[in-house]
Design a protein around this motif. Sequence first.
Motif, PDB file in Angstrom:
ATOM      1  N   THR A 214      40.481  38.682  12.889  1.00 10.63           N
ATOM      2  CA  THR A 214      39.644  37.729  13.619  1.00 10.63           C
ATOM      3  C   THR A 214      38.216  37.735  13.083  1.00 10.63           C
ATOM      4  OG1 THR A 214      38.857  39.296  15.295  1.00 10.63           O
ATOM      5  CG2 THR A 214      40.998  38.257  15.672  1.00 10.63           C
TER       6      THR A 214
ATOM      7  N   GLN B 130      38.301  40.232  18.326  1.00 14.66           N
ATOM      8  CA  GLN B 130      39.602  40.899  18.299  1.00 14.66           C
ATOM      9  C   GLN B 130      40.135  41.208  19.690  1.00 14.66           C
ATOM     10  OE1 GLN B 130      36.697  42.186  17.331  1.00 14.66           O
ATOM     11  NE2 GLN B 130      36.697  44.421  17.222  1.00 14.66           N
TER      12      GLN B 130
ATOM     13  N   GLN C 188      38.472  31.396  16.026  1.00 12.96           N
ATOM     14  CA  GLN C 188      38.205  32.813  16.205  1.00 12.96           C
ATOM     15  C   GLN C 188      39.053  33.702  15.300  1.00 12.96           C
ATOM     16  OE1 GLN C 188      37.708  34.230  20.263  1.00 12.96           O
ATOM     17  NE2 GLN C 188      37.712  32.138  21.036  1.00 12.96           N
ATOM     18  N   LEU C 189      40.063  33.109  14.656  1.00 14.23           N
ATOM     19  CA  LEU C 189      40.928  33.872  13.765  1.00 14.23           C
ATOM     20  C   LEU C 189      40.411  33.801  12.335  1.00 14.23           C
ATOM     21  CD1 LEU C 189      44.443  32.806  15.100  1.00 14.23           C
ATOM     22  CD2 LEU C 189      43.051  34.757  15.791  1.00 14.23           C
TER      23      LEU C 189
ATOM     24  N   ALA D 248      41.407  37.851  21.330  1.00 13.46           N
ATOM     25  CA  ALA D 248      42.610  37.397  20.644  1.00 13.46           C
ATOM     26  C   ALA D 248      43.794  38.308  20.961  1.00 13.46           C
ATOM     27  CB  ALA D 248      42.362  37.349  19.136  1.00 13.46           C
TER      28      ALA D 248
END
Length: 305
Positions: free
Chosen positions: A249, A254, A223-224, A257
């Motif tokens: 991300t 975002q 996801q990053l 995260a």
Amino acid sequence: MNPLDVLRRLGEILQIDGQTLARNGAGVVGIWVLAWLAYRVVRIAARRIELAVDDGDDSVLTLRERRGQTISQLLRSVGRVAIGVVALLLTFNVFIDIGPILAGAGILGLAVSFGAQSLVKDVISGFFILFENQFAIGDVIEAGGRSGAVERMTLRIVVLRDLEGIMHVIPNSEIKVVSNMTRGWSRAVVDVSVTYNEDVDRALAVVRDEAAQFSSDHSWSAQLDGPVEVPGIESLGDSAVIIRSLIRTQPGSQWNAGREFRRRIKNRLDREGIEIPFPQRRVQVRVEGAPAPDAVISAAGAAGG
């Protein structure tokens, strides 16, 4: 009364013989069967578009997937209207000559267009929104003074759903500026506060170490969009030193995260004994006519001595 009697009676009312009425009825049935088949083809084509852009990963909705869903939904809505209008005109043409009707409809449409300028502007604006790919279904945007996830798009309106579940219907002509929060890549900005009594260099080292661990975590790396950045001290607040972290991300990740990184930072600071301050205010009270501080101190010393 059998069907033949019904057709015969209907033919007498319309002054049409039974055979002509039966033939026209069969033509109408054929028209709507073909219309149904055409709409089925449109739905199959729309479904194929969605399957073609699906990468099999439901955790992240890519730009290609959102674009495909937008096109497929638009294809369904436009196809349904177009097929319905054509089928209706062909049905009328079975019984009457629609040439004069179409000519009159053109003049009427020109007159109506002057009274429906907002509708025309909506359609034109919707065309350019889709053509320029400003946003797609699944994007989180801010437009027309409202923000939320795009649920539906047509040539006339955009439907948004905000965090509270409220649905907003925005005419396309009302969209002057669009802020797309999930296009290309996204970013979460996480600010961490530490007290002035703490060693700032040590606090920075702890935050950067936790950022490195978060960046290398395989459960979050998908996801990053790169390692977490900790530029340093962002500001000196009234009661805290602010350390800023930047998390780039994949589109739409975002918020998750950012929440996870805040949880990890809080637990890590607790383990390291680094205090996260709460707002404090020092109040000084001056009483008119009260003795000066030096006089109060001298009196206290004399009393004790």
